[in-house]
Design a protein around this motif. Structure first.
Motif, PDB file in Angstrom:
ATOM      1  N   ALA A   8     -43.827   6.456 -28.773  1.00 49.91           N
ATOM      2  CA  ALA A   8     -43.052   7.698 -28.679  1.00 49.91           C
ATOM      3  C   ALA A   8     -43.683   8.792 -29.532  1.00 49.91           C
ATOM      4  O   ALA A   8     -43.880   9.924 -29.073  1.00 49.91           O
ATOM      5  CB  ALA A   8     -41.606   7.442 -29.100  1.00 49.91           C
ATOM      6  N   VAL A   9     -44.023   8.459 -30.759  1.00 48.77           N
ATOM      7  CA  VAL A   9     -44.646   9.444 -31.650  1.00 48.77           C
ATOM      8  C   VAL A   9     -46.011   9.846 -31.113  1.00 48.77           C
ATOM      9  O   VAL A   9     -46.371  11.026 -31.130  1.00 48.77           O
ATOM     10  CB  VAL A   9     -44.745   8.893 -33.087  1.00 48.77           C
ATOM     11  CG1 VAL A   9     -45.472   9.864 -33.997  1.00 48.77           C
ATOM     12  CG2 VAL A   9     -43.356   8.584 -33.634  1.00 48.77           C
ATOM     13  N   GLY A  10     -46.767   8.893 -30.585  1.00 47.06           N
ATOM     14  CA  GLY A  10     -48.079   9.193 -30.014  1.00 47.06           C
ATOM     15  C   GLY A  10     -47.999  10.121 -28.811  1.00 47.06           C
ATOM     16  O   GLY A  10     -48.863  10.988 -28.626  1.00 47.06           O
ATOM     17  N   ILE A  11     -46.972   9.964 -27.999  1.00 53.00           N
ATOM     18  CA  ILE A  11     -46.798  10.845 -26.839  1.00 53.00           C
ATOM     19  C   ILE A  11     -46.547  12.272 -27.308  1.00 53.00           C
ATOM     20  O   ILE A  11     -47.185  13.217 -26.826  1.00 53.00           O
ATOM     21  CB  ILE A  11     -45.642  10.337 -25.949  1.00 53.00           C
ATOM     22  CG1 ILE A  11     -46.031   9.015 -25.274  1.00 53.00           C
ATOM     23  CG2 ILE A  11     -45.266  11.385 -24.902  1.00 53.00           C
ATOM     24  CD1 ILE A  11     -44.862   8.267 -24.650  1.00 53.00           C
ATOM     25  N   VAL A  12     -45.651  12.444 -28.259  1.00 58.39           N
ATOM     26  CA  VAL A  12     -45.375  13.789 -28.774  1.00 58.39           C
ATOM     27  C   VAL A  12     -46.641  14.368 -29.393  1.00 58.39           C
ATOM     28  O   VAL A  12     -46.994  15.536 -29.152  1.00 58.39           O
ATOM     29  CB  VAL A  12     -44.217  13.782 -29.788  1.00 58.39           C
ATOM     30  CG1 VAL A  12     -44.024  15.174 -30.392  1.00 58.39           C
ATOM     31  CG2 VAL A  12     -42.925  13.308 -29.133  1.00 58.39           C
TER      32      VAL A  12
END
Length: 151
Positions: A8-12
Motif C-alpha cells: 500500500a505504501v509502495g503504491i502511494v
C-alpha cells in the motif's frame, strides 16, 4: 484478514512521484511499473489485476477525456457481504496509516463525516486511505480531476 501494508505504501510512493503520468496512453506502462498486469484495453472503467496477495487482487481504473482520473485498489482481503463480526480491517488500516504518515506526513484531511478514512494532497496525486466493513482500499486521484471535484 490479510493486509498488504508495504505494498500500500509502495503504491502511494510510486504514484506520488513527479514522473508518474496520468495520461491514459501511459496506463500499461504505469501498471508494469507497479508490477500489475497491463490491461488489454483501456475502457472508461478498466479492471486491472494487481500483484497483491489478497483475495481480490485488483484495481479499478477510471479513464475519461484521455486521462486516468482515478485508481481504486484494494489493499486488504475483502470480507464476504454476509460477514457480521467485528471488522478486522482496523489493525491493518492503522498500520497502513502509520506508515503513510511516516513517509508523507499528516493527512490533509480526515473523512470521518463521509467514511472512515484520510486524504493526502500530494504534488502528483491525491491519495485516500479508506476502510469499510468489508476491507481497506486506496483511492488515488489525478490532482487536476480532484481540483474539479473539490470546486
Amino acid at each position: 484478514m490479510h493486509t498488504e501494508i508495504n505494498a500500500a505504501v509502495g503504491i502511494v510512493r510510486t504514484v506520488a512521484r513527479p514522473d508518474w503520468s496520468w495520461d491514459a496512453s501511459e496506463l500499461a506502462t504505469n501498471c508494469r511499473e507497479l508490477t500489475w498486469s497491463a490491461p488489454s484495453r483501456s475502457d472508461a472503467s478498466t479492471r486491472v489485476a494487481t500483484n497483491l496477495r489478497i483475495n481480490r487482487p485488483e484495481a479499478f481504473v477510471h479513464i475519461e477525456d484521455g486521462a486516468v482520473w482515478e485508481m481504486m485498489v484494494w489493499v486488504s482481503d475483502i470480507e464476504e457481504p454476509d460477514y457480521r463480526g467485528p471488522s478486522p480491517a482496523v489493525s491493518g488500516f492503522e498500520a497502513i496509516l502509520a506508515r503513510i504518515i511516516v513517509e508523507f506526513g499528516e493527512p490533509s484531511q480526515d473523512l470521518f463525516d463521509e467514511v472512515w478514512g484520510y486524504r493526502w494532497d500530494l504534488s502528483n496525486t491525491v491519495a485516500f486511505l479508506i476502510a469499510r466493513e468489508d476491507g481497506i482500499f486506496l483511492d488515488l486521484v489525478n490532482p487536476e480531476v480532484q481540483k474539479k471535484w473539490d470546486a
